[in-house]
Design a protein around this motif. Structure first.
Motif: not given
Length: 581
Positions: A221-237
């Motif tokens: 999920k973090y890898e894909e968020a980076a590929r999409q150019g997101a500034a930040a990625a927050l996973i809901v635990h």
């Protein structure tokens, strides 16, 4: 995390029973036990060695106790990479490998350098959410955790637009893209843990039904968020789909984080990767005027469209970082007849180091079960394999670093193999041997994926145990230990846990023991050595590890992945390097 087998008396009785049903089982070959014809990598007439009479292994319970106790002592400070704990671990493991009779495994060296970056975040501001019905503010640790994968002294996320992207999956081969139709560059994406099929009771569905795919792992999920150019990625635990509580997230994501070194110093990564508690996410969605439960349900269906929340996120913190070298520890027992063919035993030596203190002030995550036990198993197996004499193939004992940081050590070996992966017949991974008590079964992670099932079934039959599919495939254990790094490169790897059908108390007792470990010790300061542990089950597991490795090292077979498996194609690409062997 695992469970184990029998009391001494029960084991003796079961072994006798097994021998009643399988005459002279200890001296039977794999082919005699399974009734199968020799096979190998799709190549005809590959011969299984006629020297497969495997005597009962001489495995030392005392070795298991001694190495586990020392590795998990406070003196090793939780065995974080790049610390005094690593130096002590290297010294101990090399000493024990030398005493066992192994050779240095990397051109005269016991080590393979693994370049890492250590980043420790500090001085967190609150995570503030603006633009909604009310301003929100959340505390680091209690409400959220956050890190950066960038080598930068400070992080300052200001008024970044929040976008809910469902499970954050972009899988063209499955016709699924949670990022379709939206540009998240510079924005903060909010992502659900696991994958869209979570909660399905069957194994049918676009993402394997109940079984987690790699798309469900936080790493993806973090890898894909980076590929999409997101500034930040927050996973809901959420505890059920994550397979662990917030305490595990907090202990794992606070303190030093270790990353693989990159040429761009992480510039292609998001500014922030983090987790938020589910109640925190519910407050964020409510302030945005959104029904979080309805959106979660919508995210499970093909064609889901990302939803801008109309809110912004701000967060800042400072970083201390340094580049350093950690080490995989590598030892080898050279083969007598085909030393240029290899069998692997893997286990990670690292743990979390200094971590969030327990209520009593204890702040060392000792990692006794996870994974001092696996490292001790490497030593005990080395002793036994040497005593049995040199096998036909070489056996490599690989004690890897930085598993807790995302399988970094095993991935480095897979990307920079000391021994050709095309000529590695297969291997066994050991991660957190269970001390819950003796069990009647064993849980195979990835049952049905490769020909190594035959080896495991034969060994289990001798031991009088029943291999079973993992009961919780939704937890994604297949993607959470070091065998995965080798599997991605085509090497068949066996990975199993001791099982939860305990001799004393059955499955209910096994499940209770597993839950207790996850809630009270896993990735926390209380994963400590206990002199009162019952090692009977561990030793039964160890006999299975021994027999699988020994058979692989004595046979001429080249196991492969089953037809249609995700790793079959990459293995088949190197078949010519094994042809005629």
């Amino acid at each position: 995390m695992k469970t184990s087998l029998l009391s001494a008396a029960a084991l003796s009785a079961l072994t006798l029973a097994a021998c009643t049903h399988v005459p002279d089982a200890a001296t039977q070959s794999l082919d005699q036990l399974t009734g199968r014809a020799p096979t190998g990598d799709g190549m005809a007439d590959t011969m299984v060695s006629d020297a497969t009479a495997i005597a009962p292994p001489q495995l030392s319970e005392q070795t298991m106790k001694d190495v586990t106790r020392e590795l998990s002592s406070d003196a090793f400070q939780g065995r974080a990479p790049g610390t005094i704990g690593e130096e002590k671990t290297k010294a101990l493991m090399v000493q024990r490998f030398q005493q066992a009779g192994l050779k240095p495994g990397n051109e005269g060296s016991w080590f393979q350098e693994v370049p890492l970056v250590e980043i420790t975040a500090r001085d967190f501001s609150p995570l503030t959410i603006g633009g909604g019905k009310q301003a929100l503010s959340f505390r680091n640790g209690d409400d959220f955790v956050a890190v950066t994968y960038r080598e930068t002294p400070s992080i300052d996320l200001k008024d970044s637009e929040l976008v809910f992207v469902g499970y954050g999956v972009n899988a063209p081969e499955r016709g699924w893209n949670d990022y379709a139709g939206i540009d998240v560059k510079g924005k903060t994406v909010v992502i659900l843990v696991n994958d869209p099929d979570f909660g399905t009771q069957s194994l049918d569905g676009p993402f394997g039904g109940r079984a987690m795919t790699y798309y469900g792992r936080w790493t993806y999920k973090y890898e894909e968020a980076a590929r999409q150019g997101a500034a930040a990625a927050l996973i809901v635990h959420d505890t059920a789909p994550a397979a662990y509580g917030w305490n595990v997230v907090e202990s794992s994501w606070t303190g030093p984080q270790y990353l693989a070194q990159s040429n761009d110093k992480g510039a292609d990564q998001t500014m922030i990767n983090g987790w938020v508690q589910k109640p925190v996410a519910e407050r964020i969605f409510a302030a945005a005027g959104k029904d979080m439960n309805a959106l979660m349900q919508a995210a499970r269906k093909k064609g889901f469209k990302a939803v801008p929340l109309g809110e912004t996120a701000s967060l800042s913190f400072q970083n201390d970082f340094s580049r350093k070298l950690s080490n995989n520890i590598v030892a080898v027992l050279p083969g007598a007849r085909r030393p240029d063919e290899y069998v692997l035993y893997t286990a990670h030596w690292d743990h979390l180091g200094i971590c969030k203190p327990a209520p009593d002030g204890d702040d060392i995550c000792n990692g006794a079960v996870d994974n001092a036990t696996g490292s001790a198993a490497l030593v005990a197996l080395a002793e036994a394999q040497v005593k049995a004499g040199a096998p036909d193939r070489s056996i490599v004992f690989l004690n890897v670093t930085a598993e807790e940081s995302g399988l970094l050590g095993s991935q480095y070996y897979a990307d920079h193999p000391i021994y050709p992966l095309a000529r590695t017949a297969g291997g066994v991974n050991m991660d957190a041997l269970s001390l819950a008590g003796p069990a009647k079964n064993l849980t195979v992670i990835g049952l049905g994926k490769s020909d190594l099932d035959d080896y495991l079934n034969a060994a289990a039959r001798i031991e009088g145990r029943t291999p079973e599919r993992e009961p919780t495939p939704e937890k994604g254990f297949y993607y959470r230990s070091d065998h995965f790094s080798l599997a991605k490169q085509g090497v068949p790897m066996a990975y199993f846990e001791s099982g939860e059908d305990l001799v004393d108390g059955g499955r209910a007792a096994g499940a209770a023991a597993a839950e207790d470990y996850i809630e009270n010790r896993y990735h926390g300061p209380k994963d400590e050595y206990d002199p009162g542990w019952d090692w009977t089950g561990v030793m039964s597991d160890l006999r299975l590890y021994y027999r699988i490795g020994r058979e692989l090292a004595m046979t001429g077979d080249w196991p492969n992945w089953k037809p249609g498996d995700e790793f079959r194609a990459i293995r088949d690409e190197t078949a010519d390097q094994r042809a005629g062997q």
